[in-house]
Design an enzyme around this catalytic site. Structure first.
Site, mmCIF file in Angstrom:
data_model
loop_
_atom_site.group_PDB
_atom_site.id
_atom_site.type_symbol
_atom_site.label_atom_id
_atom_site.label_comp_id
_atom_site.label_asym_id
_atom_site.label_seq_id
_atom_site.Cartn_x
_atom_site.Cartn_y
_atom_site.Cartn_z
ATOM 1 N N LYS A 54 0.847 -1.210 0.000
ATOM 2 C CA LYS A 54 0.000 0.000 0.000
ATOM 3 C C LYS A 54 0.875 1.249 0.000
ATOM 4 O O LYS A 54 0.612 2.201 -0.730
ATOM 5 C CB LYS A 54 -0.886 0.031 1.243
ATOM 6 N N GLN A 98 -4.950 -1.257 9.712
ATOM 7 C CA GLN A 98 -4.887 -2.597 9.139
ATOM 8 C C GLN A 98 -5.520 -3.617 10.083
ATOM 9 O O GLN A 98 -5.214 -3.661 11.277
ATOM 10 C CB GLN A 98 -3.409 -2.952 8.879
ATOM 11 N N ASP A 121 -11.547 3.087 3.966
ATOM 12 C CA ASP A 121 -11.911 1.668 3.927
ATOM 13 C C ASP A 121 -13.433 1.492 3.843
ATOM 14 O O ASP A 121 -13.918 0.415 3.497
ATOM 15 C CB ASP A 121 -11.471 0.989 5.234
HETATM 16 N N1 GUN Z 1 -6.777 -6.372 6.090
HETATM 17 C C1 GUN Z 1 -6.851 -7.038 4.902
HETATM 18 N N2 GUN Z 1 -7.438 -6.274 3.969
HETATM 19 C C2 GUN Z 1 -7.743 -5.104 4.566
HETATM 20 C C3 GUN Z 1 -8.357 -3.909 4.108
HETATM 21 O O1 GUN Z 1 -8.771 -3.752 2.949
HETATM 22 N N3 GUN Z 1 -8.471 -2.919 5.034
HETATM 23 C C4 GUN Z 1 -8.038 -3.049 6.311
HETATM 24 N N4 GUN Z 1 -8.200 -2.032 7.143
HETATM 25 N N5 GUN Z 1 -7.472 -4.159 6.768
HETATM 26 C C5 GUN Z 1 -7.320 -5.164 5.898
#
Ligand code: GUN
Length: 298
Positions: A54, A98, A121
């Protein structure tokens, strides 16, 4: 019939390029880059990989990346204090904490502390509510990415039968909502659904998001249907191999003989998630600065 492959990787690359171009426009007009803050608590190996990719993707897309790494034994109050600081920081347009969080931290409490206007998100109840009633907000990245692939392939979804397998807050429920908003006739199936094979046989669109390797079989697929496979499951390693193969929730080879189009795993839905996260962050940046997003830009 041999299904066409829906190339999510190529689609995601095009979206990321587009986001990068628009992000450069934003930076010129706002006098700063759009910013995404990613918070990683603990050292979960898969989360480390996601967070690193990311961060890289954010920089490549002409945006600023702020990474915050906290130890696994971080107290809830300290994590909430960091979220509050990020909420108040004008350089931060999007905040992503995350998941999963280590034990002892309550995910709902933390997500609820994120400002809904920075919740790229789309996990905050305010954004879930906005989606439910058709207001503008942030939509979770994976289902929005699935929707982009579907509309790219099929155009108008009106009158199509769609089955979403899985009812999570992150994928299944928002996916169903988006399909409904696009005038599809939507069924949500889950672990207690009776005669799942028959339910799937009626579907022009199948979105599988259950996390069970190759659960959806080829002879469940209506001829010509469009299959979106959200699952990413690692099989046990074969003899002599270090790692097992990655497979989706759909038995790909079998399903390809019936479907009109299908996403592969890997290379289908997976790459869309980060691309949509960047898109959502840029949309947040324009909104936060009160600058109109160029027409049709994203
Ligand atoms: N863990 C795995 N995929 C994601 C996501 O898209 N967002 C978040 N916050 N955690 C994750």
């Amino acid at each position: 019939m041999t299904a066409q492959i829906i190339d999510g990787k190529a689609f995601a690359e095009r979206l990321r390029d587009k986001v990068g171009t628009v992000a450069a426009d934003f930076a010129k007009r706002a006098g700063r880059k759009a910013g995404l803050a990613v918070v990683l608590v603990g050292a979960d190996a898969a989360s480390e990989v996601y967070v690193r990719s990311k961060g890289r993707a954010t920089l490549v897309a002409n945006m600023a990346s702020f990474e915050h790494r906290l130890p696994a034994d971080t107290a809830q109050g300290d994590l909430l204090a960091l979220v509050e600081r990020l909420n108040a920081d004008p350089a931060v347009d999007g905040i992503l904490v995350q998941l999963p969080l280590p034990q002892g931290l309550d995910e709902q409490t933390i997500i609820s502390a994120i400002s809904p206007d920075k919740d790229v998100d789309g996990f905050h109840v305010t954004n879930a509510g906005r989606l439910a009633v058709g207001q503008e907000g942030f939509v979770p990245c994976t289902p929005l990415g699935c929707m982009m692939l579907l509309t790219d392939r099929l155009g108008d979804l009106s009158s199509l039968n769609a089955v979403v397998i899985g009812r999570s807050n992150i994928v299944g429920k928002p996916m169903a909502q988006l399909l409904l908003d696009a005038n599809a006739t939507v069924t949500i199936a889950h672990s207690r659904t009776k005669d799942l094979a028959d339910v799937v046989r009626r579907a022009d669109i199948v979105v599988a998001a259950v996390g069970r390797p190759e659960m959806v079989r080829g002879d469940w697929i209506k001829p010509g249907a469009t299959i979106i496979d959200v699952g990413i499951n690692r099989l046990p390693p074969e003899e002599g191999a270090e790692k097992g193969r990655l497979v989706g929730d759909v038995a790909f080879t079998e399903a390809s003989e019936h479907a009109g189009a299908i996403t592969p795993v890997p290379g289908g839905v997976g790459p869309m998630t980060i691309a949509v996260l960047l898109r959502n962050t840029l949309v947040a940046a324009y909104r936060n600065e009160g600058i109109a997003l160029p027409d049709g830009a994203l």
